[in-house]
Design an enzyme around this catalytic site. Sequence first.
Site, PDB file in Angstrom:
ATOM      1  N   LYS A  26      62.008  41.840  52.028  1.00  0.00           N
ATOM      2  CA  LYS A  26      63.062  40.852  51.691  1.00  0.00           C
ATOM      3  C   LYS A  26      63.889  41.364  50.510  1.00  0.00           C
ATOM      4  CE  LYS A  26      61.852  37.384  48.835  1.00  0.00           C
ATOM      5  NZ  LYS A  26      62.648  37.205  47.609  1.00  0.00           N
ATOM      6  N   ASN A  27      63.206  41.939  49.521  1.00  0.00           N
ATOM      7  CA  ASN A  27      63.888  42.336  48.275  1.00  0.00           C
ATOM      8  C   ASN A  27      64.663  43.637  48.403  1.00  0.00           C
ATOM      9  OD1 ASN A  27      62.961  40.002  47.222  1.00  0.00           O
ATOM     10  ND2 ASN A  27      61.358  40.917  45.962  1.00  0.00           N
ATOM     11  N   CYS A 122      64.392  29.079  38.139  1.00  0.00           N
ATOM     12  CA  CYS A 122      63.319  28.557  38.999  1.00  0.00           C
ATOM     13  C   CYS A 122      62.108  28.361  38.090  1.00  0.00           C
ATOM     14  CB  CYS A 122      63.024  29.548  40.119  1.00  0.00           C
ATOM     15  SG  CYS A 122      62.485  31.117  39.485  1.00  0.00           S
ATOM     16  N   ARG A 127      65.572  32.878  34.486  1.00  0.00           N
ATOM     17  CA  ARG A 127      66.285  33.825  35.357  1.00  0.00           C
ATOM     18  C   ARG A 127      67.728  34.042  34.883  1.00  0.00           C
ATOM     19  NH1 ARG A 127      63.255  34.086  40.089  1.00  0.00           N
ATOM     20  NH2 ARG A 127      64.131  36.156  40.375  1.00  0.00           N
ATOM     21  N   ASP A 322      55.060  40.672  41.618  1.00  0.00           N
ATOM     22  CA  ASP A 322      55.015  39.874  42.854  1.00  0.00           C
ATOM     23  C   ASP A 322      53.658  39.934  43.550  1.00  0.00           C
ATOM     24  OD1 ASP A 322      58.427  40.774  43.589  1.00  0.00           O
ATOM     25  OD2 ASP A 322      57.619  39.091  42.459  1.00  0.00           O
ATOM     26  N   ARG A 414      60.500  30.959  52.251  1.00  0.00           N
ATOM     27  CA  ARG A 414      61.544  31.773  51.610  1.00  0.00           C
ATOM     28  C   ARG A 414      61.169  33.243  51.619  1.00  0.00           C
ATOM     29  NH1 ARG A 414      62.324  30.744  45.890  1.00  0.00           N
ATOM     30  NH2 ARG A 414      63.423  32.709  46.133  1.00  0.00           N
TER      31      ARG A 414
HETATM   32  C1  EPZ Z   1      63.793  40.898  41.617  1.00  0.00           C
HETATM   33  O1  EPZ Z   1      64.236  39.766  40.885  1.00  0.00           O
HETATM   34  C2  EPZ Z   1      63.013  40.353  42.810  1.00  0.00           C
HETATM   35  N1  EPZ Z   1      63.900  39.547  43.651  1.00  0.00           N
HETATM   36  C3  EPZ Z   1      61.840  39.501  42.302  1.00  0.00           C
HETATM   37  O2  EPZ Z   1      61.110  39.041  43.435  1.00  0.00           O
HETATM   38  C4  EPZ Z   1      60.936  40.403  41.460  1.00  0.00           C
HETATM   39  O3  EPZ Z   1      59.850  39.642  40.960  1.00  0.00           O
HETATM   40  C5  EPZ Z   1      61.748  40.981  40.296  1.00  0.00           C
HETATM   41  O4  EPZ Z   1      62.894  41.706  40.820  1.00  0.00           O
HETATM   42  C6  EPZ Z   1      60.930  41.948  39.447  1.00  0.00           C
HETATM   43  O5  EPZ Z   1      60.446  42.989  40.242  1.00  0.00           O
HETATM   44  C7  EPZ Z   1      64.758  40.193  44.473  1.00  0.00           C
HETATM   45  O6  EPZ Z   1      64.831  41.417  44.511  1.00  0.00           O
HETATM   46  C8  EPZ Z   1      65.631  39.316  45.323  1.00  0.00           C
HETATM   47  P1  EPZ Z   1      64.775  41.331  37.244  1.00  0.00           P
HETATM   48  P2  EPZ Z   1      65.316  39.951  39.680  1.00  0.00           P
HETATM   49  O7  EPZ Z   1      66.240  41.244  37.031  1.00  0.00           O
HETATM   50  O8  EPZ Z   1      66.317  40.998  40.066  1.00  0.00           O
HETATM   51  C9  EPZ Z   1      64.847  39.092  33.053  1.00  0.00           C
HETATM   52  C10 EPZ Z   1      60.036  37.472  44.812  1.00  0.00           C
HETATM   53  O9  EPZ Z   1      59.028  36.756  44.696  1.00  0.00           O
HETATM   54  N2  EPZ Z   1      66.312  39.210  33.164  1.00  0.00           N
HETATM   55  O10 EPZ Z   1      64.124  42.674  37.344  1.00  0.00           O
HETATM   56  O11 EPZ Z   1      65.810  38.623  39.317  1.00  0.00           O
HETATM   57  C11 EPZ Z   1      64.290  38.157  34.123  1.00  0.00           C
HETATM   58  O12 EPZ Z   1      64.386  36.807  33.698  1.00  0.00           O
HETATM   59  C12 EPZ Z   1      61.010  37.613  43.653  1.00  0.00           C
HETATM   60  O13 EPZ Z   1      60.343  38.110  45.862  1.00  0.00           O
HETATM   61  C13 EPZ Z   1      67.078  38.880  32.057  1.00  0.00           C
HETATM   62  O14 EPZ Z   1      66.574  38.460  31.020  1.00  0.00           O
HETATM   63  O15 EPZ Z   1      64.362  40.511  38.542  1.00  0.00           O
HETATM   64  C14 EPZ Z   1      62.854  38.629  34.242  1.00  0.00           C
HETATM   65  O16 EPZ Z   1      62.091  38.063  33.188  1.00  0.00           O
HETATM   66  C15 EPZ Z   1      60.561  36.845  42.415  1.00  0.00           C
HETATM   67  N3  EPZ Z   1      68.432  39.000  32.152  1.00  0.00           N
HETATM   68  C16 EPZ Z   1      62.976  40.145  34.039  1.00  0.00           C
HETATM   69  O17 EPZ Z   1      64.222  40.350  33.366  1.00  0.00           O
HETATM   70  C17 EPZ Z   1      69.047  39.469  33.300  1.00  0.00           C
HETATM   71  O18 EPZ Z   1      70.296  39.597  33.317  1.00  0.00           O
HETATM   72  C18 EPZ Z   1      62.991  40.922  35.355  1.00  0.00           C
HETATM   73  O19 EPZ Z   1      64.061  40.439  36.112  1.00  0.00           O
HETATM   74  C19 EPZ Z   1      68.240  39.800  34.410  1.00  0.00           C
HETATM   75  C20 EPZ Z   1      66.872  39.675  34.321  1.00  0.00           C
END
Ligand code: EPZ
Length: 435
Positions: A26-27, A122, A127, A322, A414
């Site tokens: 999915k990701n 969420c 996020r 995850d 989802r």
């Molecule tokens: C992706 O989310 C995945 N989703 C998530 O999977 C996965 O857990 C995550 O990467 C980490 O591997 C998809 O790919 C659709 P990040 P993403 O930006 O891109 C913080 C699932 O269950 N952050 O790497 O949102 C954020 O809050 C989902 O399939 C900021 O602070 O993850 C988090 O604490 C859940 N500012 C950390 O960084 C930003 O601008 C990692 O987030 C962006 C992120």
Amino acid sequence: MSTNNGYILVEQSLNLSGTASLLGAKNAALPIMASLILTSGKSVLYNVPNSADIKEMIELLEDLGAKIDFDKEKNILEFDGSFINKAEVKHEVMDKMRASILVMGPLLSRFKKARAAFPGGCLIGARPIDFHLKGFESLGVKITNDSEFIYATIDGQLKEERKIVLEYPSVGATENLVMFAVLQAGVTKIINAALEPEVLDFLEVLKKMGANISFEIPATIIITGVKKLNSVSHTIIPDRLEAGALLLAAAITGGNIELPDARPDHMDLFLEKLKQMGHEINIGFNNLSSNKNIKTGVKLIATKSQRAVNIKTCPYPGFPTDLQAPIMAALCLANGVSVVEETVFENRLMHVKELEKMGAQISVKNNKATVNGVDHLYGASVIASDIRASAALVLAGLAAKGKTQVFGINHWRRGYDKLEDKLINLGAKIEIINN
Ligand code: EPZ
């Protein structure tokens, strides 16, 4: 916590055994679908999971003008970007799925402007998208916002040589910024980029489209802008997170499982942890059809007495956040004390109190859960807080004595495409109860 539209009824099902296939990640599919905005003409994606998040992304892209045909049985998605004529994403669409922020980069690239909304947070965290927005601004994009929307525009000429240093290897920010940079003349460097398998599959698609992308150590992506990108055909990589849930289903019930298309090279540390727990792991007994050098296949034969292990989630190739909740379900029944530390999201231990309702002994201090293994779990009525917590609670229900009701089924839908059917084929007693 949303508990709408039914629950998953799970009955103790020990010794789950057999073979299961994997659908696409999915990701990987979500950013790849967003990247098709950069093209006109017909593209085809294979192995696309039919999950709720994919459905949301299809609706978003169709609202922008894309023509999409998704064969849900064959998991083939046909896309034509020729008629995309909008650079604004509707608020209600953004609210439904966080990943919709990923269309900002390609829309900005295609139309020199984009309008999106702040994606809904969420339960696992606020996020934020500050890394995305700061990254766009450091490339010369003008970002403004009002109470409802974020506006991005390119005023005038961008700098020829551009560099972004991400504060954190954010998956979404990396993908969004790459989708902007690929059509901008000049060179863009993204330092401290995310390099998860899903990100690499996404980058593979962009290179197939004609993007000029290379890598530098440490964790740097270099993009040299090109004038045009072409439509593409691609098979999404198998989902390491679906693979993880299936392997843990055999592990937690004392069974054995074979996943012929799993990519062991996408889950080194996860497999290492399963071995440390005492499970027998065999890998790499098949050849990937598209690249003979890549071995696929993972087999697990469960130990009858799991050992406790410590887990600390980190960006890839560290332990994946995850798979934190799913492996914690298995650690609840291990001999000894396991410490599970969640470092990626600020609030991703909410499945702990649900596992405790099933008899698990876990204490939480800040972002660390200390899991004291017990002999048995007991069926209970529990609520999933996110996609991966729903998998953890189903896994716990498979091992627990009695019956478990897992509410929050929308999370399960989802993130997974009929995973319950695969578990049933392994011998699981699972039923989806629609209210
Ligand atoms: C992706 O989310 C995945 N989703 C998530 O999977 C996965 O857990 C995550 O990467 C980490 O591997 C998809 O790919 C659709 P990040 P993403 O930006 O891109 C913080 C699932 O269950 N952050 O790497 O949102 C954020 O809050 C989902 O399939 C900021 O602070 O993850 C988090 O604490 C859940 N500012 C950390 O960084 C930003 O601008 C990692 O987030 C962006 C992120």
